[in-house]
Design a protein around this motif. Structure first.
Motif, PDB file in Angstrom:
ATOM      1  N   PHE A  38      55.246 107.687  97.428  1.00  0.00           N
ATOM      2  CA  PHE A  38      54.700 107.861  98.721  1.00  0.00           C
ATOM      3  C   PHE A  38      55.691 108.677  99.760  1.00  0.00           C
ATOM      4  N   ALA A  67      62.821 104.947 105.360  1.00  0.00           N
ATOM      5  CA  ALA A  67      62.789 104.475 104.012  1.00  0.00           C
ATOM      6  C   ALA A  67      64.087 104.480 103.346  1.00  0.00           C
ATOM      7  N   LEU A 102      54.383  98.896 100.874  1.00  0.00           N
ATOM      8  CA  LEU A 102      53.658  99.937 101.231  1.00  0.00           C
ATOM      9  C   LEU A 102      52.078  99.259 101.575  1.00  0.00           C
ATOM     10  N   SER A 106      50.048  99.626 105.144  1.00  0.00           N
ATOM     11  CA  SER A 106      48.573 100.138 105.206  1.00  0.00           C
ATOM     12  C   SER A 106      47.875  99.414 106.390  1.00  0.00           C
ATOM     13  N   LEU A 118      58.546 100.733 106.093  1.00  0.00           N
ATOM     14  CA  LEU A 118      59.349 101.758 105.271  1.00  0.00           C
ATOM     15  C   LEU A 118      60.740 101.127 105.057  1.00  0.00           C
ATOM     16  N   VAL A 121      60.553  99.118 102.223  1.00  0.00           N
ATOM     17  CA  VAL A 121      60.358 100.080 101.195  1.00  0.00           C
ATOM     18  C   VAL A 121      61.822 100.342 100.424  1.00  0.00           C
ATOM     19  N   LEU A 180      48.967 104.899 101.837  1.00  0.00           N
ATOM     20  CA  LEU A 180      49.844 103.775 101.818  1.00  0.00           C
ATOM     21  C   LEU A 180      49.239 102.825 100.560  1.00  0.00           C
ATOM     22  N   GLY A 183      50.075 104.374  97.514  1.00  0.00           N
ATOM     23  CA  GLY A 183      51.315 104.359  96.974  1.00  0.00           C
ATOM     24  C   GLY A 183      51.506 103.166  96.445  1.00  0.00           C
ATOM     25  N   CYS A 184      51.093 102.080  97.229  1.00  0.00           N
ATOM     26  CA  CYS A 184      51.300 100.627  96.675  1.00  0.00           C
ATOM     27  C   CYS A 184      50.804 100.382  95.301  1.00  0.00           C
TER      28      CYS A 184
END
Length: 421
Positions: A38, A67, A102, A106, A118, A121, A180, A183-184
């Protein structure tokens, strides 16, 4: 009798535990790609995020910095954990944290909450980068380490390239929150694969010496003395300048092509995909070259520095506004500006003291984080203030020129001090 001997030899080859190194290389590469998926695609989402959240270029850069903030300290912690407890659980749990953060992101109600997600993350990702490098270094000897490390490090631009191709489409169809969620799911898949498939090499690892009578603060000071080692200084100067170029190209390629060269957002994202694909090839090819270079791995890194300086110089001329030329330059910068990391990280593992590979990786990468955190928002702010990309590219070029000149000067002085034969 010969056939029997051949059969025994074939059976031994099938039972050779070291063949599993290729499986380790594959899962380490995939986990790297999945964990950085992501964040690597944020640059390609630049136009969509600016529109949906009303962001400036500086705010877009700050998403990348968020991030990367936790790894500033997290990489050092992760390096110590890796030396003490090994890679499987440290990397697997870290990749899982990336996925869960992530997923929570969302649901973020707006930009500040997204920044917070982030940050988490980044904390999870702190384990993936040094942990994957250490796992590959422990399975491959020096004759193949550069190539293997290049393949593994190709996971980052590979994940970014896939994200740059997929996430803009997801955003157009389902909105930015769906990116997101995507990406998760990808990060959790990488975590599960590493936890399920990774194992240590057959030979016992080199463990750090026990220091029961030495206070923790003294142990940390002893480790931080690596910062004064000339070899580590050389590594870190090259790393910080090149990682600045890497993240600058990743976050600004689409915006530059869209604003300066009048390229549509979709086509600009495809150029970024091509640049990141070139980065995948660069990390593998340049690392393999470093295995065979008689001048050593650092010389390959210096070639990358010279190449990115040339590319950035072109972007600062009127040619930087020509769509074909600018697109070609970004692919060039992808190859060298992303590809440097393969030989660089292999050089770090070979420079590290015995039993301290994890901490050395964490230390070198944490120094890089200083640039990763500050560069994207500063570049965005420069663009917002000047309405031009030239100052941003100049800001990336000048430290690289200084680092290259310093490294070459140090090498020349070393050779002059060597006795003539």
């Amino acid at each position: 009798m010969t056939q029997q001997a051949a059969a025994v030899h074939a059976g031994s080859a099938r039972r050779d535990p070291w063949r599993y190194r290729w499986v380790v290389l594959g899962i380490a590469t995939f986990t790297q790609a999945a964990s950085g998926f992501f964040v690597g695609g944020i640059g390609a989402l630049g136009v969509q995020l600016e529109t949906a959240l009303g962001l400036s270029a500086a705010q877009l850069g700050l998403l990348v910095s968020a991030a990367q903030l936790a790894p500033l300290a997290g990489l050092l912690v992760a390096g110590e954990l890796l030396d003490r407890y090994g890679e499987r659980w440290v990397v697997g749990i870290g990749a899982g944290v990336v996925g869960l953060a992530l997923g929570a992101g969302s649901l973020a109600p707006g930009y500040p909450a997204l920044l917070g997600a982030l940050l988490v993350v980044g904390a999870g990702y702190s384990t993936v980068q040094p942990g994957g490098s250490k796992s590959v270094a422990s399975w491959f000897d020096a004759s193949r380490r550069g190539f293997a490390m290049g393949v593994r490090q190709a996971g980052l631009p590979l994940g970014a390239a896939l994200a740059s191709a997929v996430l803009p489409v997801v955003a157009e169809e389902f909105g930015w929150r769906a990116t997101l969620v995507t990406g998760c799911l990808v990060a959790l898949l990488g975590a599960g694969l590493f936890l399920g498939c990774y194992r240590r090499p057959p030979a016992p690892p080199v463990l750090p010496e026990k220091e029961p009578s030495v206070p923790l603060s003294a142990q940390l000071r002893a480790r931080l003395r690596m910062l004064r080692e000339p070899s580590m200084v050389k590594i870190m100067l090259a790393g910080t300048s090149l990682v600045s170029v890497q993240y600058g190209v990743g976050i600004l390629t689409v915006l530059h092509l869209h604003r300066e060269a009048s390229v549509g957002a979709g086509q600009a994202a495809r150029v970024l995909v091509a640049a990141q694909g070139a980065g995948v090839a660069g990390r593998i090819c340049l690392a393999a070259w470093s295995d065979r270079s008689r001048f050593g791995r650092h010389a390959v890194v210096l070639v990358c520095m010279a190449a990115v300086i040339a590319g950035l110089a072109v972007l600062m001329t009127p040619l930087g506004g020509a769509p074909v030329v600018a697109s070609g330059v970004f692919v060039w910068l992808g190859f060298f500006g992303f590809g440097w990391y393969g030989p660089w990280v292999a050089h770090v593992t070979e420079t590290a003291p015995a039993g301290r590979t994890g901490f050395a990786l964490g230390l070198a990468m944490s120094v890089n984080q200083l640039a990763v955190i500050t560069v994207p928002p500063v570049l965005g702010l420069l663009i917002d203030l000047t309405d031009s990309f030239t100052p941003a590219w100049a800001l990336l070029a000048l430290p690289t020129v200084a680092a290259l000149a310093g490294a070459v000067g140090a090498e020349l002085r070393t050779r002059q001090r060597e006795p003539r034969r």
